[in-house]
Design an enzyme around this catalytic site. Structure first.
Site, PDB file in Angstrom:
ATOM      1  N   LYS A 195       0.809  -1.218   0.000  1.00 59.67           N
ATOM      2  CA  LYS A 195       0.000   0.000   0.000  1.00 59.67           C
ATOM      3  C   LYS A 195       0.846   1.274   0.000  1.00 59.67           C
ATOM      4  O   LYS A 195       0.552   2.215  -0.734  1.00 59.67           O
ATOM      5  CB  LYS A 195      -0.855  -0.056   1.272  1.00 59.67           C
ATOM      6  CG  LYS A 195      -2.071   0.780   1.270  1.00 59.67           C
ATOM      7  CD  LYS A 195      -2.937   0.424   2.478  1.00 59.67           C
ATOM      8  CE  LYS A 195      -2.142   0.416   3.771  1.00 59.67           C
ATOM      9  NZ  LYS A 195      -2.994   0.602   4.956  1.00 59.67           N
TER      10      LYS A 195
ATOM     11  N   ARG B 216     -11.693   3.955   9.869  1.00 59.12           N
ATOM     12  CA  ARG B 216     -11.458   2.702  10.593  1.00 59.12           C
ATOM     13  C   ARG B 216     -12.733   2.044  11.083  1.00 59.12           C
ATOM     14  O   ARG B 216     -12.682   0.947  11.630  1.00 59.12           O
ATOM     15  CB  ARG B 216     -10.580   2.978  11.811  1.00 59.12           C
ATOM     16  CG  ARG B 216      -9.211   3.441  11.436  1.00 59.12           C
ATOM     17  CD  ARG B 216      -8.369   3.514  12.656  1.00 59.12           C
ATOM     18  NE  ARG B 216      -7.002   3.822  12.309  1.00 59.12           N
ATOM     19  CZ  ARG B 216      -6.034   3.890  13.179  1.00 59.12           C
ATOM     20  NH1 ARG B 216      -6.282   3.686  14.450  1.00 59.12           N
ATOM     21  NH2 ARG B 216      -4.811   4.179  12.797  1.00 59.12           N
TER      22      ARG B 216
ATOM     23  N   ARG C 273      10.823 -10.782   6.297  1.00 60.49           N
ATOM     24  CA  ARG C 273      11.499  -9.486   6.478  1.00 60.49           C
ATOM     25  C   ARG C 273      12.623  -9.617   7.495  1.00 60.49           C
ATOM     26  O   ARG C 273      12.487 -10.289   8.507  1.00 60.49           O
ATOM     27  CB  ARG C 273      10.506  -8.438   7.006  1.00 60.49           C
ATOM     28  CG  ARG C 273       9.450  -8.051   6.021  1.00 60.49           C
ATOM     29  CD  ARG C 273       8.872  -6.708   6.343  1.00 60.49           C
ATOM     30  NE  ARG C 273       7.984  -6.733   7.501  1.00 60.49           N
ATOM     31  CZ  ARG C 273       6.821  -6.057   7.552  1.00 60.49           C
ATOM     32  NH1 ARG C 273       6.445  -5.303   6.541  1.00 60.49           N
ATOM     33  NH2 ARG C 273       6.075  -6.121   8.630  1.00 60.49           N
TER      34      ARG C 273
ATOM     35  N   ARG D  83      12.154  -8.272  13.221  1.00 66.06           N
ATOM     36  CA  ARG D  83      11.480  -7.322  14.121  1.00 66.06           C
ATOM     37  C   ARG D  83      10.629  -8.106  15.118  1.00 66.06           C
ATOM     38  O   ARG D  83      10.026  -9.096  14.729  1.00 66.06           O
ATOM     39  CB  ARG D  83      10.513  -6.435  13.334  1.00 66.06           C
ATOM     40  CG  ARG D  83      11.144  -5.381  12.516  1.00 66.06           C
ATOM     41  CD  ARG D  83      10.076  -4.764  11.621  1.00 66.06           C
ATOM     42  NE  ARG D  83      10.679  -4.230  10.411  1.00 66.06           N
ATOM     43  CZ  ARG D  83      11.204  -3.011  10.328  1.00 66.06           C
ATOM     44  NH1 ARG D  83      11.155  -2.201  11.360  1.00 66.06           N
ATOM     45  NH2 ARG D  83      11.764  -2.603   9.210  1.00 66.06           N
TER      46      ARG D  83
ATOM     47  N   ARG E 289      -2.654  -9.412  14.120  1.00 68.04           N
ATOM     48  CA  ARG E 289      -2.846  -8.187  13.323  1.00 68.04           C
ATOM     49  C   ARG E 289      -3.753  -8.445  12.117  1.00 68.04           C
ATOM     50  O   ARG E 289      -4.591  -7.618  11.777  1.00 68.04           O
ATOM     51  CB  ARG E 289      -1.501  -7.630  12.863  1.00 68.04           C
ATOM     52  CG  ARG E 289      -0.652  -7.064  13.982  1.00 68.04           C
ATOM     53  CD  ARG E 289       0.344  -6.030  13.471  1.00 68.04           C
ATOM     54  NE  ARG E 289       1.293  -6.566  12.515  1.00 68.04           N
ATOM     55  CZ  ARG E 289       2.410  -7.214  12.839  1.00 68.04           C
ATOM     56  NH1 ARG E 289       2.701  -7.448  14.102  1.00 68.04           N
ATOM     57  NH2 ARG E 289       3.224  -7.641  11.898  1.00 68.04           N
TER      58      ARG E 289
END
Ligand code: ZN
Length: 220
Positions: A14, A89, A123, A156, A167
């Site tokens: 995004k 949201r 990642r 991370r 999430r």
């Protein structure tokens, strides 16, 4: 004038797509996360408030988010339009928002959860210089070692399977009602987020072009 909302789960690309659209169409990017980071960095009252909320493990409430988005849109520096990221949201925010702003399209970047999982869990981050790596698209020359500074690559703390599953779940629960409201208004463009970034950008531009037949300024 183009007024767009961009939606999609974390890791869908995004941010990259919003930046490409800003360039192509002279839009202003309004990212809720960026505004929060700006306030924190500049030690504003709002920044302190946001920092406290995040530190306590909570999400910043709808009311604060709504206030900063409306404040930002009031600045009217968006002559050619804006692309809004991270808002609305909730269904009520979306409804209220549609009453005040005539949105042209909602760009919905769709990526299956398995693909997001694969992208996010690959990642890595250099523990010394902070450079980002990705074991799929940007591998280091030597495993677990930074190409630039030879620092150790780490994951991370947020990028572990359990945290990510939480999430993703949270994203779907919260976004479903927002998305269905936009769908009822026939504003949603579903874009295949598994395309490579350049192809994805082309696809967005072509779908936006098809929706802008009524607009006086054609999409390039
Ligand atoms: Zn490094």
């Amino acid at each position: 004038m183009h007024k767009y909302v961009i939606m999609g789960v974390q890791g869908c690309g995004k941010g990259t797509q919003a930046a490409l659209l800003v360039n192509a169409l002279d839009l202003v990017h309004i990212g809720v996360g960026d505004i929060f980071r700006w306030h924190i960095k500049n030690h504003t009252k709002l920044g302190a408030q946001v920092k406290r909320i995040v530190a306590s493990g909570n999400l910043v409430g709808d009311e604060i988010v709504e206030r900063i988005v409306h404040g930002r849109l009031e600045e009217h520096d968006w002559n050619f339009g804006f692309i809004l990221d991270g808002f609305p949201r909730s269904e009520s925010q979306a409804r209220f928002f549609l009453e005040s702003y005539d949105i042209d399209a909602v760009i919905h970047i769709q990526v299956p959860d398995e693909v997001v999982r694969e992208r996010v869990l690959s990642r890595r981050l250099c523990s010394d210089c902070g450079l980002d790596y990705n074991l799929i698209s940007h591998r280091p020359a030597v495993e677990d070692v930074c190409d630039v500074c030879s620092g150790a690559l780490i994951t991370r703390p947020d990028d572990h399977p359990d945290a990510l599953a939480g999430r993703l779940n949270d994203y779907h629960t919260k976004n479903k009602p927002v998305l269905s409201l936009f769908q009822r208004k026939e504003l949603v463009l579903d874009i295949d987020g598994t395309l490579a970034p350049k192809a994805l950008h082309k696809e967005i531009i072509s779908q936006l072009g098809a929706t802008n037949y009524h607009s006086s300024t054609p999409v390039q």
